[in-house]
Structure formats: structure tokens, C-alpha cells
Design a protein around this motif. Structure first.
Motif, mmCIF file in Angstrom:
data_model
loop_
_atom_site.group_PDB
_atom_site.id
_atom_site.type_symbol
_atom_site.label_atom_id
_atom_site.label_comp_id
_atom_site.label_asym_id
_atom_site.label_seq_id
_atom_site.Cartn_x
_atom_site.Cartn_y
_atom_site.Cartn_z
ATOM 1 N N ALA B 125 0.837 -1.206 0.000
ATOM 2 C CA ALA B 125 0.000 0.000 0.000
ATOM 3 C C ALA B 125 0.874 1.259 0.000
ATOM 4 O O ALA B 125 0.620 2.218 -0.741
ATOM 5 C CB ALA B 125 -0.923 -0.018 1.218
ATOM 6 N N LEU B 126 1.927 1.214 0.816
ATOM 7 C CA LEU B 126 2.842 2.368 0.880
ATOM 8 C C LEU B 126 3.512 2.603 -0.480
ATOM 9 O O LEU B 126 3.666 3.754 -0.918
ATOM 10 C CB LEU B 126 3.903 2.120 1.963
ATOM 11 C CG LEU B 126 4.952 3.213 2.145
ATOM 12 C CD1 LEU B 126 4.292 4.521 2.579
ATOM 13 C CD2 LEU B 126 5.996 2.790 3.183
ATOM 14 N N SER B 127 3.877 1.512 -1.151
ATOM 15 C CA SER B 127 4.526 1.660 -2.468
ATOM 16 C C SER B 127 3.565 2.322 -3.449
ATOM 17 O O SER B 127 3.969 3.168 -4.248
ATOM 18 C CB SER B 127 4.980 0.300 -3.000
ATOM 19 O OG SER B 127 3.908 -0.402 -3.594
ATOM 20 N N SER B 128 2.284 1.942 -3.380
ATOM 21 C CA SER B 128 1.298 2.558 -4.280
ATOM 22 C C SER B 128 1.164 4.046 -3.989
ATOM 23 O O SER B 128 1.028 4.859 -4.908
ATOM 24 C CB SER B 128 -0.056 1.878 -4.123
ATOM 25 O OG SER B 128 0.078 0.509 -4.388
ATOM 26 N N LEU B 129 1.188 4.405 -2.692
ATOM 27 C CA LEU B 129 1.091 5.829 -2.331
ATOM 28 C C LEU B 129 2.319 6.595 -2.833
ATOM 29 O O LEU B 129 2.210 7.737 -3.289
ATOM 30 C CB LEU B 129 0.945 5.981 -0.812
ATOM 31 C CG LEU B 129 -0.392 5.496 -0.237
ATOM 32 C CD1 LEU B 129 -0.391 5.610 1.281
ATOM 33 C CD2 LEU B 129 -1.553 6.316 -0.819
ATOM 34 N N CYS B 130 3.488 5.960 -2.742
ATOM 35 C CA CYS B 130 4.718 6.599 -3.256
ATOM 36 C C CYS B 130 4.594 6.860 -4.756
ATOM 37 O O CYS B 130 4.949 7.942 -5.242
ATOM 38 C CB CYS B 130 5.931 5.709 -3.004
ATOM 39 S SG CYS B 130 6.489 5.699 -1.300
ATOM 40 N N LEU B 131 4.078 5.871 -5.482
ATOM 41 C CA LEU B 131 3.951 6.035 -6.944
ATOM 42 C C LEU B 131 2.918 7.106 -7.279
ATOM 43 O O LEU B 131 3.112 7.909 -8.201
ATOM 44 C CB LEU B 131 3.580 4.700 -7.596
ATOM 45 C CG LEU B 131 4.677 3.629 -7.545
ATOM 46 C CD1 LEU B 131 4.173 2.306 -8.111
ATOM 47 C CD2 LEU B 131 5.917 4.069 -8.319
ATOM 48 N N LEU B 132 1.830 7.140 -6.510
ATOM 49 C CA LEU B 132 0.820 8.185 -6.728
ATOM 50 C C LEU B 132 1.427 9.565 -6.479
ATOM 51 O O LEU B 132 1.251 10.500 -7.281
ATOM 52 C CB LEU B 132 -0.378 7.954 -5.795
ATOM 53 C CG LEU B 132 -1.432 9.054 -5.771
ATOM 54 C CD1 LEU B 132 -2.119 9.180 -7.129
ATOM 55 C CD2 LEU B 132 -2.474 8.793 -4.676
ATOM 56 N N ALA B 133 2.164 9.695 -5.375
ATOM 57 C CA ALA B 133 2.787 10.986 -5.050
ATOM 58 C C ALA B 133 3.819 11.368 -6.109
ATOM 59 O O ALA B 133 3.936 12.555 -6.473
ATOM 60 C CB ALA B 133 3.441 10.908 -3.669
ATOM 61 N N ALA B 134 4.542 10.376 -6.637
ATOM 62 C CA ALA B 134 5.513 10.655 -7.706
ATOM 63 C C ALA B 134 4.798 11.204 -8.937
ATOM 64 O O ALA B 134 5.251 12.183 -9.552
ATOM 65 C CB ALA B 134 6.282 9.381 -8.069
ATOM 66 N N ALA B 135 3.670 10.598 -9.276
ATOM 67 C CA ALA B 135 2.919 11.059 -10.454
ATOM 68 C C ALA B 135 2.417 12.491 -10.244
ATOM 69 O O ALA B 135 2.531 13.341 -11.139
ATOM 70 C CB ALA B 135 1.747 10.115 -10.723
ATOM 71 N N ILE B 136 1.908 12.783 -9.041
ATOM 72 C CA ILE B 136 1.364 14.125 -8.774
ATOM 73 C C ILE B 136 2.481 15.171 -8.799
ATOM 74 O O ILE B 136 2.354 16.222 -9.440
ATOM 75 C CB ILE B 136 0.618 14.131 -7.420
ATOM 76 C CG1 ILE B 136 -0.661 13.288 -7.531
ATOM 77 C CG2 ILE B 136 0.280 15.571 -6.998
ATOM 78 C CD1 ILE B 136 -1.357 13.039 -6.215
ATOM 79 N N THR B 137 3.597 14.885 -8.140
ATOM 80 C CA THR B 137 4.685 15.880 -8.114
ATOM 81 C C THR B 137 5.249 16.109 -9.521
ATOM 82 O O THR B 137 5.616 17.233 -9.870
ATOM 83 C CB THR B 137 5.834 15.431 -7.178
ATOM 84 O OG1 THR B 137 6.265 14.118 -7.562
ATOM 85 C CG2 THR B 137 5.401 15.419 -5.731
ATOM 86 N N LEU B 138 5.287 15.047 -10.322
ATOM 87 C CA LEU B 138 5.782 15.191 -11.703
ATOM 88 C C LEU B 138 4.862 16.110 -12.503
ATOM 89 O O LEU B 138 5.320 17.036 -13.174
ATOM 90 C CB LEU B 138 5.862 13.792 -12.323
ATOM 91 C CG LEU B 138 6.347 13.588 -13.758
ATOM 92 C CD1 LEU B 138 5.284 13.773 -14.803
ATOM 93 C CD2 LEU B 138 7.568 14.437 -14.104
#
Lengths: 143, 154
Positions: B125-138
């Protein structure tokens, strides 16, 4: 665009069309059920698109556009032509071998087909390592 | 080629090699059984190639080649160097989040499948949140660079 880059990009285009052609045939097969082979080719079709199309296009464009070597550092501005050919041949031999062998392996379970599928994986891994070696030194600031 | 782009592309090539080697192990395992543990590397194979290799390569090249920011329209001096590309610290954050997401997922999926532990489910779940945050910051960082070329144009 150098000849080898054109070859990478055109081959990628062929896989792009072939990947979606197979996808269309698989969809038809799901409805009409005319080929067991198509039902067993799902993973190979996926790899045609991910490796044959997107990865091969990325490799070809990177080989073309990444900063070239200075003449005093390397007489070949894009690095070893031989290695670029090895990457191209291993990548495509691996993909075609997989497409040819994997569906029949899934249908029959023959050990020699499993060996061909394993060889296809090794060839693609060799291509990946070769590409890393080919391009690594060109990931540098522009002069 | 900017420093950030070099970091993204070098990381992406490492993932390509790792992903291809894991794929080869999966295929070899169908011929010569290497052990049940090999089945658990499949999620890592997929993550490494789709996110670690292809996505990260695209982001690195986009940072390098997309048109620079159009600052003049906002009444600001035109910046030089890396500032033309947007926030470099934010792009580092994207890099860290993206790679944390890929690595946590590659680690969490097999351990969760093998042990069923809730802790490893949490890692996924944490990995998915990291990827979501990466997409948003990008997207926040790059949005303004998706424009017509030319300093005064938007």
C-alpha cells in the motif's frame, strides 16, 4: 537518422502492428474460437508490445539522440557499431523465438520448447546488458 | 544532458537489466526448475520494466527536452540554467518517490505472497502511495512546460 536507428525504429513499428493484429485476432478468437494457438499466445503478444515496440523504439531513439562521443575520445560517435548490432539481433531473436515457441510450449508442455523459451529470455537479457554497456558512457552532459 | 536526466536514465537502464534478468530467470524456471522462490519475482519483473525502465526513461528525457518555462508572461526575469526546467528539488522528490515505490513493491509483493503478513501488505500500500505521489509531483512540476516553443509564448 543513421541506418541502424532506422532499422530499430522500423522493426519497432512492425511489432507495433503485429502486437495489435495479434490482439485483434485474440479478441476474435475469444468469440469464434478458431485457434488454440492464439489463446496460448497471450504473454508473447504482451511482450511484442512492451519489448518489441516500446522498448525497442526507446533503445533506437536513445542510440540516435543521446550525446555523442567527442572525436578525440572515441572515433565512433555513437559507440561500438558491433555492440549495437548485437543488441538488435539478440533482442529480436529473443522476441521472435519466444513468439514461435511459447504458445506451443503452453499447448504441449514439451521440454525442448521450454528450453527454446528459456533461451529467448537469455537472449533478451543479453540485449539489455549490451544496451547498458553501449549507452552508459553517453549519459553525460552536452559539450 | 542535465544532472537530473542522467540520474533518471541511469536508474532506468539498471531497471531494464534487472527486469530482463528476472524475466530470463522466470523463463529458465519453466525448463530447469530453479526453486519455488522464482515465481515470486514476477511482480518485480513487471514493476522494473514498466515503471522503473520505461516510465523513468520517459520522465528523464521529458525533463531534458520539453520546452523551458515561460516566465516572462508572469513578469519575472527569464531564469538561466536548470531553473528553466522547473523545480529541481521537486524533481528529485519525484525521483525518490518513484524509486521507493518500485523497490517497495518489488520487495513487498513476494514477501506478502509468501508470508501473508499484514506488514508486507502495508508495504505494498505504501509503495502505491509513493507512486501516486511521484505522479502528482511530476505533473505539478512539468505542467507549465507542455507548451509551444519560444520564450514569450505559452
Amino acid at each position: 537518422m543513421p541506418p541502424l536507428v532506422r532499422l530499430y525504429v522500423r522493426t519497432a513499428f512492425v511489432y507495433f502492428v503485429a502486437g495489435f493484429l495479434l490482439l485483434a485476432l485474440m479478441a476474435l478468437d475469444g468469440w469464434l474460437e478458431f485457434s488454440r494457438w492464439l489463446g496460448a499466445a497471450y504473454l508473447s503478444q504482451l511482450h511484442l508490445l512492451v519489448v518489441g515496440w516500446i522498448t525497442q523504439l526507446s533503445i533506437g531513439v536513445a542510440y540516435w539522440m543521446f550525446p555523442r562521443f567527442l572525436k578525440e575520445d572515441n572515433p565512433r560517435p555513437r559507440g561500438s557499431d558491433t555492440l549495437a548490432w548485437v543488441v538488435y539481433i539478440c533482442l529480436n531473436a529473443g522476441l521472435v523465438l519466444r513468439l514461435a515457441a511459447e504458445p506451443f510450449y503452453r499447448m504441449t508442455g514439451h521440454s525442448w520448447l521450454a528450453a527454446l523459451v528459456a533461451l529467448s529470455g537469455v537472449l533478451q537479457a543479453v540485449a539489455a546488458v549490451g544496451f547498458g554497456l553501449l549507452i552508459w558512457a553517453r549519459i553525460r552532459p552536452l559539450e | 544532458m542535465p544532472t537530473m536526466t542522467r540520474a533518471y536514465i541511469k536508474a532506468s537502464i539498471l531497471y531494464l537489466i534487472l527486469g530482463a534478468v528476472l524475466g530470463a530467470l522466470l523463463l529458465i524456471n519453466g525448463w530447469l526448475p530453479l526453486g519455488s522462490a522464482v515465481y515470486y519475482v514476477k511482480p518485480a519483473h513487471v514493476q522494473f520494466l514498466i515503471v522503473g525502465w520505461l516510465t523513468q526513461l520517459i520522465l528523464g528525457v521529458a525533463w531534458w527536452l520539453f520546452p523551458p518555462m515561460a516566465f516572462r508572461l508572469r513578469g519575472q526575469d527569464y531564469p538561466h540554467g536548470q531553473a528553466q526546467r522547473g523545480s529541481e528539488p521537486l524533481f528529485w522528490v519525484t525521483f525518490a518517490l518513484l524509486n521507493a515505490g518500485v523497490l517497495l513493491r518489488a520487495l513487498g509483493e513476494p514477501l506478502h505472497a509468501r508470508t501473508g503478513s499484514g506488514f508486507f501488505g502495508g508495504l505494498i500500500a505504501l509503495s502505491s502511495l509513493c507512486l501516486l505521489a511521484a505522479a502528482i509531483t511530476l505533473v505539478v512540476n512539468m505542467w507549465a512546460r507542455v507548451r509551444e516553443l519560444g520564450r514569450g509564448k505559452t
